[in-house]
Structure formats: C-alpha cells, structure tokens
Design an enzyme around this catalytic site. Structure first.
Site, mmCIF file in Angstrom:
data_model
loop_
_atom_site.group_PDB
_atom_site.id
_atom_site.type_symbol
_atom_site.label_atom_id
_atom_site.label_comp_id
_atom_site.label_asym_id
_atom_site.label_seq_id
_atom_site.Cartn_x
_atom_site.Cartn_y
_atom_site.Cartn_z
ATOM 1 N N SER A 1 0.832 -1.205 0.000
ATOM 2 C CA SER A 1 0.000 0.000 0.000
ATOM 3 C C SER A 1 0.871 1.262 0.000
ATOM 4 O O SER A 1 1.671 1.460 -0.910
ATOM 5 C CB SER A 1 -0.960 -0.041 1.186
ATOM 6 N N ASP B 1 -10.135 -5.052 -4.106
ATOM 7 C CA ASP B 1 -9.434 -4.276 -3.084
ATOM 8 C C ASP B 1 -10.353 -3.131 -2.682
ATOM 9 O O ASP B 1 -10.716 -2.301 -3.518
ATOM 10 C CB ASP B 1 -8.108 -3.751 -3.652
ATOM 11 N N HIS C 1 -7.199 -6.103 0.320
ATOM 12 C CA HIS C 1 -6.087 -5.151 0.309
ATOM 13 C C HIS C 1 -4.856 -5.657 1.065
ATOM 14 O O HIS C 1 -3.736 -5.580 0.553
ATOM 15 C CB HIS C 1 -6.533 -3.812 0.890
#
Length: 268
Positions: free
Chosen positions: A93, A194, A224
């Site tokens: 991320s 996601d 995610h």
C-alpha cells in the site's frame, strides 16, 4: 508511548542480500511480519521498520507526515546498503509508494522492487475536501483489516488522522512525477478485489515507471492486506524467487503462473 502488541519493528541479520519491507498507512509491521520472517528463513538480511506515528495511537500519527515516514525507510535502506551487497525493497500500500521513491532517489542502490497493492493517488471526494476538512475534523473511519480470510485482523488504527491523510495525498502527487525515474526490476502483485486502493493505481504505476523487467501478478483470493490473506504464501514465494533470481544475476523473468503479465520493455 507503548507500541501495540505485534506492531514492533523486525530485524534479522542474514547473508549479503538485504530486503527492506515497508508497511502501509495507519498500519504496522504486523501486516508484513510473516513475509519478513519467511525471507529471513531464506537466509536474507531483513529490515522491517515501524514508521513514525504508527503502531501506538492515531493521535501520534496526526503530528507526522510523509517526510517522517520516508526518512525512516531511507535510514533503514542506508543501513542495509552499508552492510549488504544487494538490497531489494518491498512495500504494501503506502509502503509500496515509499519503496518507489527509494528506487527513484537511490538508483542502483536498490536492486529490485516488490509491490503489493501499491497506492498512487487519493481518489474521489476525499482528495478535494482534505485540504479544508483536516482543519475541522481530526479523524475519520479507519482503513485497516481489509482481509478476505476469516478470523485475521490487521494491527492498525481504527481512525485515519486527516492531517496525515493530507500529507499522504501531497506525497503521492509528488511521487507520480518521479515514477519515470524508477528503472529497477519490478514485481507488482495486486488484488482483483481491493476495498482500499483502486486497481487503477497499479495500472498507473506500471504505465509510468521506466523499468524494463516487470511482472504483474493478479491475486484472486485476497483483499487489500494481501500479505495476511489467502494469497500470502504466493506473495512470499514469488518475492523470494524474484530476489534470488536477481541476486544471482540470472536473466529473464523466471517461471511464472497463470496470473502473470510480464513485460520485457518499458511500459508507457
């Protein structure tokens, strides 16, 4: 301030190949710990730092910004490069965004990148209102634990501090302009579903970097936080094979699987 249980940084001194792992926004090293331990078990030297403002209380993050988070991974990278022959950077991320900037700024000191659901942009209304609303509201609902696997939770904040979110948005706009400076081999793994980061972000990154050796892997059974999800072992195995291939100087992308899309020329 005490660190949340499981959110502690991780370090393992192994061989001459080093790996730096960067966790995500409002998350902690807990989301990357199994990955770090897997790589350590392969004999690699591994560094997984705790980013400033993370792993304690969301209020602590409110007084930090991208410069603080980037400075910490930059410090960790310099430590590894002083000790290891080659260093690879992995990120989840926002950690993926930090990894990309390290690659853009440090050039040959970074031998390759592994990105999992990397963020490239704050989308929608949030991007428009953050500059103002951050002065009116301290925080909003958290982003952690977007995980498909039952019974698994991510150690992170239940709230997103909006001053920090605004700093992340500023960082991502700046980073987007630096992506063409990224030339290192790149393994990018992203989830088909996601709920935190748009799949458009991975596509944008692949289109903007100048890397010749690129491999895109779609994770069909994770959300995610894929490093704690059903595809975690696949991430660990593919990243280790990627590092070992490049560390040995072998050519080509190596054995793939049906979810791969491999590039042999610059994309975009």
């Amino acid at each position: 301030m005490p660190v949340l249980p499981g959110a502690e940084p991780f370090r393992h001194d192994g061989g001459e190949i080093g790996v730096l792992l960067c966790h995500g926004f409002t998350g902690s090293p807990q989301s990357m710990r199994p990955w770090a331990e897997y790589l350590a078990g392969r004999g690699l030297t591994v560094s997984l730092p705790l980013l400033p403002g993370h792993g304690t209380r969301w209020e602590d993050m409110q007084v930090t910004g991208w410069q603080d988070w980037y400075a910490e991974v930059d410090r960790a990278l310099r430590e590894l490069t002083a000790r290891c022959e080659k260093v690879f950077v992995c990120g989840l991320s926002m950690g993926g965004a930090l990894a990309l900037r390290l690659a853009a700024k440090h050039g040959d000191a970074v031998s390759g990148l592994v990105l999992v659901n990397p963020v490239n942009k704050v989308h929608g209304a949030a991007a428009r209102v953050l500059p103002v609303v951050r002065h009116l509201v301290p925080a909003t609902k958290g982003l952690t634990s977007d995980i498909k696997k039952q019974g698994v939770l991510e150690t992170g904040y239940a709230k997103v501090p909006l001053h920090a979110a605004y700093s992340l948005a500023v960082f991502l706009r700046m980073l987007d302009g630096e992506l063409p400076q990224v030339t290192q081999p790149l393994l990018l793994l992203h989830s088909a579903v996601d709920h935190v980061v748009s799949p458009a972000d991975s596509a944008r990154i692949l289109a903007r970097v100048s890397s010749v050796d690129t491999t895109e892997v779609v994770l069909e059974d994770s959300y995610h936080v894929a490093t704690l999800d059903n595809d975690a072992e696949r991430i660990f195995e593919r990243s280790a094979a990627f590092v070992e291939r490049l560390a040995s100087g072998a050519r080509g992308a190596g054995p793939g699987d049906p979810g791969d899309r491999e590039g042999t020329a610059p994309v975009g």
